[in-house]
Design a protein around this motif. Structure first.
Motif, PDB file in Angstrom:
ATOM      1  N   ASN A 113     129.879  56.838  81.901  1.00  0.00           N
ATOM      2  CA  ASN A 113     130.576  55.732  81.271  1.00  0.00           C
ATOM      3  C   ASN A 113     129.814  55.383  80.008  1.00  0.00           C
ATOM      4  OD1 ASN A 113     132.764  55.279  83.004  1.00  0.00           O
ATOM      5  ND2 ASN A 113     131.448  54.223  84.452  1.00  0.00           N
ATOM      6  N   VAL A 114     130.471  55.531  78.876  1.00  0.00           N
ATOM      7  CA  VAL A 114     129.816  55.377  77.585  1.00  0.00           C
ATOM      8  C   VAL A 114     130.346  54.126  76.900  1.00  0.00           C
ATOM      9  CG1 VAL A 114     129.484  56.389  75.313  1.00  0.00           C
ATOM     10  CG2 VAL A 114     129.439  57.849  77.337  1.00  0.00           C
ATOM     11  N   GLY A 115     129.489  53.116  76.778  1.00  0.00           N
ATOM     12  CA  GLY A 115     129.858  51.910  76.060  1.00  0.00           C
ATOM     13  C   GLY A 115     129.324  51.965  74.640  1.00  0.00           C
ATOM     14  N   LEU A 116     130.206  51.752  73.676  1.00  0.00           N
ATOM     15  CA  LEU A 116     129.794  51.730  72.275  1.00  0.00           C
ATOM     16  C   LEU A 116     130.793  50.914  71.481  1.00  0.00           C
ATOM     17  CD1 LEU A 116     130.664  55.029  70.360  1.00  0.00           C
ATOM     18  CD2 LEU A 116     131.785  54.341  72.456  1.00  0.00           C
ATOM     19  N   ALA A 117     130.445  50.599  70.242  1.00  0.00           N
ATOM     20  CA  ALA A 117     131.369  49.943  69.322  1.00  0.00           C
ATOM     21  C   ALA A 117     131.665  50.910  68.189  1.00  0.00           C
ATOM     22  CB  ALA A 117     130.755  48.658  68.782  1.00  0.00           C
ATOM     23  N   LEU A 118     132.908  50.932  67.713  1.00  0.00           N
ATOM     24  CA  LEU A 118     133.289  51.837  66.630  1.00  0.00           C
ATOM     25  C   LEU A 118     133.721  51.032  65.418  1.00  0.00           C
ATOM     26  CD1 LEU A 118     135.125  55.153  66.632  1.00  0.00           C
ATOM     27  CD2 LEU A 118     136.038  53.348  65.183  1.00  0.00           C
ATOM     28  N   LEU A 119     133.181  51.378  64.272  1.00  0.00           N
ATOM     29  CA  LEU A 119     133.562  50.775  62.994  1.00  0.00           C
ATOM     30  C   LEU A 119     134.082  51.883  62.092  1.00  0.00           C
ATOM     31  CD1 LEU A 119     133.558  48.223  61.159  1.00  0.00           C
ATOM     32  CD2 LEU A 119     131.288  48.935  60.380  1.00  0.00           C
ATOM     33  N   SER A 120     135.289  51.700  61.573  1.00  0.00           N
ATOM     34  CA  SER A 120     135.912  52.709  60.717  1.00  0.00           C
ATOM     35  C   SER A 120     136.236  52.084  59.361  1.00  0.00           C
ATOM     36  CB  SER A 120     137.192  53.225  61.371  1.00  0.00           C
ATOM     37  OG  SER A 120     137.917  54.081  60.487  1.00  0.00           O
ATOM     38  N   THR A 121     136.266  52.905  58.324  1.00  0.00           N
ATOM     39  CA  THR A 121     136.678  52.425  57.005  1.00  0.00           C
ATOM     40  C   THR A 121     137.740  53.353  56.432  1.00  0.00           C
ATOM     41  OG1 THR A 121     134.883  53.662  55.923  1.00  0.00           O
ATOM     42  CG2 THR A 121     134.450  51.369  56.492  1.00  0.00           C
ATOM     43  N   SER A 122     138.702  52.769  55.730  1.00  0.00           N
ATOM     44  CA  SER A 122     139.754  53.563  55.098  1.00  0.00           C
ATOM     45  C   SER A 122     140.480  52.705  54.070  1.00  0.00           C
ATOM     46  CB  SER A 122     140.743  54.097  56.135  1.00  0.00           C
ATOM     47  OG  SER A 122     141.356  53.030  56.838  1.00  0.00           O
ATOM     48  N   ASN A 123     141.268  53.360  53.235  1.00  0.00           N
ATOM     49  CA  ASN A 123     142.048  52.645  52.228  1.00  0.00           C
ATOM     50  C   ASN A 123     143.312  52.039  52.819  1.00  0.00           C
ATOM     51  OD1 ASN A 123     140.149  53.469  50.334  1.00  0.00           O
ATOM     52  ND2 ASN A 123     141.321  55.277  49.728  1.00  0.00           N
ATOM     53  N   ASP A 124     143.782  52.631  53.908  1.00  0.00           N
ATOM     54  CA  ASP A 124     144.980  52.149  54.596  1.00  0.00           C
ATOM     55  C   ASP A 124     144.709  52.128  56.092  1.00  0.00           C
ATOM     56  OD1 ASP A 124     147.096  52.034  52.402  1.00  0.00           O
ATOM     57  OD2 ASP A 124     146.362  54.091  52.177  1.00  0.00           O
ATOM     58  N   PRO A 125     145.451  51.306  56.850  1.00  0.00           N
ATOM     59  CA  PRO A 125     145.269  51.293  58.306  1.00  0.00           C
ATOM     60  C   PRO A 125     145.458  52.683  58.891  1.00  0.00           C
ATOM     61  CG  PRO A 125     146.622  49.435  57.630  1.00  0.00           C
ATOM     62  CD  PRO A 125     146.454  50.305  56.414  1.00  0.00           C
ATOM     63  N   LEU A 126     144.664  53.016  59.897  1.00  0.00           N
ATOM     64  CA  LEU A 126     144.705  54.351  60.492  1.00  0.00           C
ATOM     65  C   LEU A 126     146.099  54.728  60.978  1.00  0.00           C
ATOM     66  CD1 LEU A 126     141.371  54.358  62.525  1.00  0.00           C
ATOM     67  CD2 LEU A 126     141.887  55.682  60.479  1.00  0.00           C
ATOM     68  N   THR A 127     146.816  53.758  61.546  1.00  0.00           N
ATOM     69  CA  THR A 127     148.133  54.090  62.094  1.00  0.00           C
ATOM     70  C   THR A 127     149.139  54.446  61.000  1.00  0.00           C
ATOM     71  OG1 THR A 127     148.616  51.708  62.172  1.00  0.00           O
ATOM     72  CG2 THR A 127     147.887  52.750  64.211  1.00  0.00           C
ATOM     73  N   ASN A 128     148.816  54.161  59.733  1.00  0.00           N
ATOM     74  CA  ASN A 128     149.694  54.565  58.636  1.00  0.00           C
ATOM     75  C   ASN A 128     149.599  56.062  58.348  1.00  0.00           C
ATOM     76  OD1 ASN A 128     150.281  51.877  58.426  1.00  0.00           O
ATOM     77  ND2 ASN A 128     149.660  51.650  56.287  1.00  0.00           N
ATOM     78  N   PHE A 129     148.521  56.696  58.849  1.00  0.00           N
ATOM     79  CA  PHE A 129     148.316  58.116  58.568  1.00  0.00           C
ATOM     80  C   PHE A 129     149.076  59.016  59.543  1.00  0.00           C
ATOM     81  CE2 PHE A 129     144.441  56.226  56.745  1.00  0.00           C
ATOM     82  CZ  PHE A 129     144.449  56.798  55.481  1.00  0.00           C
ATOM     83  N   VAL A 130     149.662  58.440  60.579  1.00  0.00           N
ATOM     84  CA  VAL A 130     150.241  59.274  61.629  1.00  0.00           C
ATOM     85  C   VAL A 130     151.709  58.959  61.857  1.00  0.00           C
ATOM     86  CG1 VAL A 130     148.033  59.513  62.804  1.00  0.00           C
ATOM     87  CG2 VAL A 130     149.558  57.665  63.449  1.00  0.00           C
ATOM     88  N   LYS A 131     152.401  59.965  62.382  1.00  0.00           N
ATOM     89  CA  LYS A 131     153.771  59.784  62.831  1.00  0.00           C
ATOM     90  C   LYS A 131     153.739  59.753  64.353  1.00  0.00           C
ATOM     91  CE  LYS A 131     155.703  62.290  58.877  1.00  0.00           C
ATOM     92  NZ  LYS A 131     156.463  63.501  58.440  1.00  0.00           N
ATOM     93  N   ALA A 132     154.036  58.607  64.916  1.00  0.00           N
ATOM     94  CA  ALA A 132     154.002  58.449  66.365  1.00  0.00           C
ATOM     95  C   ALA A 132     155.055  57.420  66.762  1.00  0.00           C
ATOM     96  CB  ALA A 132     152.615  58.003  66.834  1.00  0.00           C
ATOM     97  N   SER A 133     155.381  57.388  68.041  1.00  0.00           N
ATOM     98  CA  SER A 133     156.365  56.427  68.526  1.00  0.00           C
ATOM     99  C   SER A 133     155.827  55.014  68.350  1.00  0.00           C
ATOM    100  CB  SER A 133     156.668  56.679  70.000  1.00  0.00           C
ATOM    101  OG  SER A 133     155.542  56.348  70.799  1.00  0.00           O
ATOM    102  N   ALA A 134     156.743  54.062  68.329  1.00  0.00           N
ATOM    103  CA  ALA A 134     156.351  52.661  68.181  1.00  0.00           C
ATOM    104  C   ALA A 134     155.437  52.234  69.321  1.00  0.00           C
ATOM    105  CB  ALA A 134     157.593  51.773  68.127  1.00  0.00           C
ATOM    106  N   VAL A 135     155.714  52.769  70.515  1.00  0.00           N
ATOM    107  CA  VAL A 135     154.900  52.410  71.685  1.00  0.00           C
ATOM    108  C   VAL A 135     153.465  52.890  71.506  1.00  0.00           C
ATOM    109  CG1 VAL A 135     154.576  52.830  74.148  1.00  0.00           C
ATOM    110  CG2 VAL A 135     156.855  52.331  73.269  1.00  0.00           C
ATOM    111  N   LYS A 136     153.293  54.149  71.069  1.00  0.00           N
ATOM    112  CA  LYS A 136     151.945  54.687  70.889  1.00  0.00           C
ATOM    113  C   LYS A 136     151.207  53.968  69.768  1.00  0.00           C
ATOM    114  CE  LYS A 136     152.514  59.331  72.801  1.00  0.00           C
ATOM    115  NZ  LYS A 136     152.399  60.778  72.540  1.00  0.00           N
ATOM    116  N   LYS A 137     151.916  53.647  68.689  1.00  0.00           N
ATOM    117  CA  LYS A 137     151.275  52.930  67.593  1.00  0.00           C
ATOM    118  C   LYS A 137     150.836  51.540  68.036  1.00  0.00           C
ATOM    119  CE  LYS A 137     152.848  55.041  63.304  1.00  0.00           C
ATOM    120  NZ  LYS A 137     153.372  54.766  61.950  1.00  0.00           N
ATOM    121  N   ALA A 138     151.691  50.880  68.817  1.00  0.00           N
ATOM    122  CA  ALA A 138     151.346  49.538  69.304  1.00  0.00           C
ATOM    123  C   ALA A 138     150.106  49.600  70.181  1.00  0.00           C
ATOM    124  CB  ALA A 138     152.517  48.936  70.083  1.00  0.00           C
ATOM    125  N   GLY A 139     150.022  50.644  71.026  1.00  0.00           N
ATOM    126  CA  GLY A 139     148.850  50.812  71.869  1.00  0.00           C
ATOM    127  C   GLY A 139     147.597  51.037  71.057  1.00  0.00           C
TER     128      GLY A 139
END
Length: 543
Positions: A271-297
């Motif tokens: 069991n690996v506990g960690l925190a993730l910090l990401s940086t980008s020019n646009d939200p990560l979910t804008n880079f992908v084509k996925a169903s609304a349900v998967k994006k919401a998750g």
């Protein structure tokens, strides 16, 4: 030198071998019941588990090779495996297979250990440490160098608190691994802020991202990265480098503390506990084509902090004292991150391991509740993951302040973190950052409304394949509407199905069976299989 005068090595069997002859040096049964072996010479050796040798011998031989022990011929490989098979001298041992907490001990990424003074005993380090987690500079130098730079600056203060969050996750109830992305226009300082956050734990003078990593990876590379950064912060830069299919999977995989288990695995996965910090020019979910349900998750797992594009100073609220431009200020912050790193995280952990766990638990609960009351004055419960994450980061910050790691003169933490929370998705956090599990179920029902089957219209139970493809069956029950859906269909629609169902169970909205989230399919619906049964408000499913 004659054979009898060569340096000798005493093996785990008590036998004497030439010091340059690989042998079993140690063998233990760890705290999880796994059998582990240390093999090699006094100077070149590595640990591996016996079950790993059985399941994935290539990885074991590759590790031996990296340690300078070459077994290329089948004859030598078989002799090695027989030596392991015949060995029976295993002792009990406390083993750290990765960084982070091991009982009451904490293991840093370079393999060093922080232990309570009153807890004796050896911690066996069974992983290869990474030098980037070796500290540089002193805590005093670090605080002096950044003090004026971050005083009363909301975003820098937040990332410091967030960077210290991972070690206290064991004291935060029912929380996934927290994830935050800083989104803003190019050259607004977000990458430098990420490098600065990662310097709480690690640093690398030769890397543009310091102690961090980049998104330029395959999905299979993520689990090793998670394990290497266990108990700390994983900073990922340049989301535009990520392959489209990697992003959604990475968000889901990182939020989970476990790893992917193969059907042949018998060992307990870490069991690996960690925190993730990401940086980008646009939200990560804008880079992908996925169903609304998967994006919401994905959005419910990755809080998006949007940096105002009209803010001329980028990640800074105002010009720090002593700097003529934001560029000069960020250049200074990056220089500090490359010269003083790993000291704040170590100081925090050393105070943590010497503290009474029960007292830490009380303090974390108290500070999280305090922050949530400030965040939602009318309702301090905090229902979204992002709200809980901010509350936990605040608790970590208060502990660090109490221990002198984040001095009071740097400014009040609550207003700083509240200001950042109000930048989530460009709206106030108090309005609710991400949909609840029930809201996601309702959203799903809207998309499949025409395909839902009313129970009384069923002429006979469906077969298993037919039901697995069905959107769901509903009926009226006690003034509400009950949805019955195949576990197969539900799990396709909701990649985080266990979390969704756990949240629904906590609110009393599902039928469970012997502690399981699913139940046997009712005979009136399907002849076999398992289902999820969810109780919904009457209006959730239209007639």
């Amino acid at each position: 030198m004659t054979e009898e005068n060569k340096p000798q090595l005493i093996t785990a069997d008590g036998l004497s071998k030439a010091a340059d002859q690989p042998a079993i040096l140690d063998a233990v049964v760890d705290q999880h019941g796994s059998h582990r072996v240390k093999f090699g010479t006094a100077t070149n050796n590595c640990w591996f588990s016996v079950s790993e040798l059985q399941i994935d011998e290539r990885s074991v031989f590759a590790r031996l090779s990296n340690a300078g022990i070459q077994y290329l011929e089948a004859r030598k490989k078989n002799a090695f495996k027989k030596e392991i098979q015949d060995h029976d001298g295993y002792r009990s041992g406390l083993v750290a297979a990765h960084p982070g907490w091991v009982g009451s001990h904490y293991v840093f990424g370079d393999g060093t250990v922080a232990s309570p003074k009153d807890v004796p005993g050896e911690v066996i380090i069974a992983f290869s440490g990474d030098d980037k987690f070796t500290s540089a500079g002193t805590l005093k130098e670090w605080k002096t160098a950044i003090g004026k730079m971050i005083t009363d600056q909301p975003l820098p203060l937040f990332v410091l608190c967030f960077a210290l969050l991972a070690p206290i996750l064991r004291f935060v109830r029912d929380m996934m691994n927290p994830q935050v992305e800083l989104v803003g226009k190019p050259e607004c300082g977000k990458t430098t802020l990420g490098v600065f956050a990662s310097s709480v734990w690690a640093g690398d003078d030769d890397s543009e991202v310091g102690g961090g990593e980049t998104w330029d990876m395959t999905i299979n590379a993520l689990d090793p990265l998670k394990i290497a950064h266990a108990g700390t912060l994983l900073f990922l830069d340049e989301a535009n480098l990520a392959e489209e299919e990697v992003i959604i999977k990475a968000i889901y995989k990182t939020s989970s503390k476990g790893g992917r288990k193969r059907w042949t695995d018998r060992e307990k996965l870490p069991n690996v506990g960690l925190a993730l910090l990401s940086t980008s020019n646009d939200p990560l979910t804008n880079f992908v084509k996925a169903s609304a349900v998967k994006k919401a998750g994905a959005q419910s797992r990755m809080a998006t902090v949007t940096i105002d594009k009209n803010q001329p100073l980028g990640v800074l609220k105002f010009m720090p004292e002593g700097f003529k431009s934001s560029r000069a200020a960020m250049k200074h912050l990056r220089r500090v991150a490359h010269t003083s790193y790993g000291v704040a995280g170590r100081a925090f952990v050393h105070r943590l391991v010497e503290s009474d766990p029960e007292e830490i638990q009380v303090e974390v609960d108290k500070q999280m509740a305090r922050f949530l009351r400030r965040l939602r004055p009318q309702d301090g419960n905090g229902t979204s993951r992002a709200e809980q994450m901010f509350a936990a980061a605040f608790a970590a910050g208060i502990l660090a302040r109490k221990w002198g790691i984040l001095p009071k003169r740097w400014g009040k933490l609550a207003p700083a973190l509240l200001a950042v929370a109000n930048c989530i998705d460009g709206s106030a956090a108090s309005q609710g950052l991400h949909p609840s599990a029930m809201d996601r179920i309702k959203a799903y029902l809207k998309t499949v409304q025409a395909d839902l089957i009313e129970y009384k219209r069923l002429k006979k139970p469906m077969d298993r394949q037919e039901f697995s493809n069905a959107a769901g069956v509903w009926r009226d029950l006690n003034g509400r509407r009950e949805l019955t859906i195949s576990t197969v269909r539900f799990q396709k629609e909701f990649p985080d199905h266990r979390d969704v169902m756990k949240e629904l169970r906590a609110s009393g909205a599902i039928k469970s069976e012997n502690g399981k989230l699913s139940i046997k399919a009712p005979r009136y619906v399907c002849e076999s299989g398992r289902v999820y049964v969810i109780s919904l408000p009457h209006h959730a499913i239209a007639d």
